[in-house]
Write an enzyme that holds these catalytic residues in place. Structure first.
Site, short mmCIF file in Angstrom:
data_model
loop_
_atom_site.label_atom_id
_atom_site.label_comp_id
_atom_site.label_asym_id
_atom_site.label_seq_id
_atom_site.Cartn_x
_atom_site.Cartn_y
_atom_site.Cartn_z
N CYS A 94 0.99 -1.24 -0.17
CA CYS A 94 0.03 0.27 0.20
C CYS A 94 0.42 0.66 0.15
O CYS A 94 1.73 1.18 1.05
CB CYS A 94 -0.93 -0.06 1.13
SG CYS A 94 -2.19 0.97 1.49
N LEU A 95 0.59 2.18 -0.93
CA LEU A 95 1.32 3.49 -0.84
C LEU A 95 1.21 3.58 0.91
O LEU A 95 2.24 5.16 0.80
CB LEU A 95 0.42 4.59 -2.06
CG LEU A 95 0.97 3.65 -3.37
CD1 LEU A 95 0.65 5.06 -3.92
CD2 LEU A 95 2.60 3.30 -4.07
N HIS A 136 -8.75 -3.68 -2.68
CA HIS A 136 -8.10 -2.51 -1.63
C HIS A 136 -8.66 -1.86 -1.45
O HIS A 136 -8.34 -1.12 -0.38
CB HIS A 136 -6.57 -2.87 -2.09
CG HIS A 136 -5.44 -2.61 -1.24
ND1 HIS A 136 -4.17 -2.80 -0.87
CD2 HIS A 136 -5.57 -1.65 -1.03
CE1 HIS A 136 -3.40 -2.17 -0.22
NE2 HIS A 136 -4.24 -1.03 -0.66
N HIS A 140 -10.55 0.92 1.51
CA HIS A 140 -9.42 2.51 2.07
C HIS A 140 -11.08 3.43 1.39
O HIS A 140 -11.11 4.32 2.89
CB HIS A 140 -9.03 3.41 0.58
CG HIS A 140 -6.89 3.26 1.01
ND1 HIS A 140 -6.31 2.87 2.34
CD2 HIS A 140 -6.52 2.53 -0.07
CE1 HIS A 140 -5.06 2.46 1.49
NE2 HIS A 140 -5.69 2.03 0.62
NI NI Z 1 -3.75 0.89 -0.37
#
Ligand code: NI
Length: 174
Positions: A94-95, A136, A140
């Site tokens: 994940c960034l 994913h 968020h």
């Molecule tokens: Ni992410």
């Protein structure tokens, strides 16, 4: 314009994002900025809470850049309408959590609908990395991170590493 990516842990990453009822030019601009931010990171997906905006917007491009033409997707109000019983396990990152990876189990295929940049409704069946990635990113928008699928010990370990990472980075930027 690239935007700073918010790192875990941060209360904004735990909030539920709001449905978009009015597709404005500001939101289109935000989507373009998010694509630029995602490609620059580099990453394959980015959700609006990761840049501090709690509106339901996701950008995505899971094409392997070295072999194929890019396929940037801008998705307003993305929604999973059906999921396969077949599952797939993928090592996710994940960034908002650089250098942290863990295997997550999710439905292998999903039917997704969303509103595109022109305000048109789109629908597509996604599989492989696209399927993992859109699930994913939609998580968020509901304040859920991939580490929430892990056992508490593993989750706490990643969170501790991230607290340390953020502390070190803050010190470097003094
Ligand atoms: Ni992410």
């Amino acid at each position: 314009m690239k935007r700073p990516i918010i790192l875990h842990p941060d209360p904004r990453l735990k909030k539920t994002s709001l449905y978009i009822s009015d597709l404005t030019d500001d939101l289109r601009l935000l989507a373009d900025d998010m694509l630029e931010t995602m490609y620059g990171a580099p990453g394959v997906g980015l959700a609006s809470p990761q840049v501090g905006i709690l509106k339901r917007l996701v950008v995505l491009d899971c094409v392997k850049a070295d072999t194929n033409a890019p396929r940037p997707l801008i998705m307003f109000n993305p929604e999973i309408v059906a999921s396969s019983e077949e599952i797939s396990v993928y090592e996710e990152g994940c960034l908002s959590m650089p250098e942290q990876f863990a295997e997550v189990t999710r439905p292998a295929q999903v039917q997704v609908k969303w509103i595109d940049r022109d305000g048109k409704e789109q629908s597509e069946e996604m599989s492989g990395l696209w399927s993992t990635c859109i699930q994913h990113e939609i998580d968020h928008l509901d304040g859920k991170l991939f580490i929430d699928y892990l056992k508490p010990l593993k989750r706490q370990m990643i969170t501790r590493k991230m607290i340390k990472f953020k502390r070190e980075r803050a010190r470097e930027n003094l």
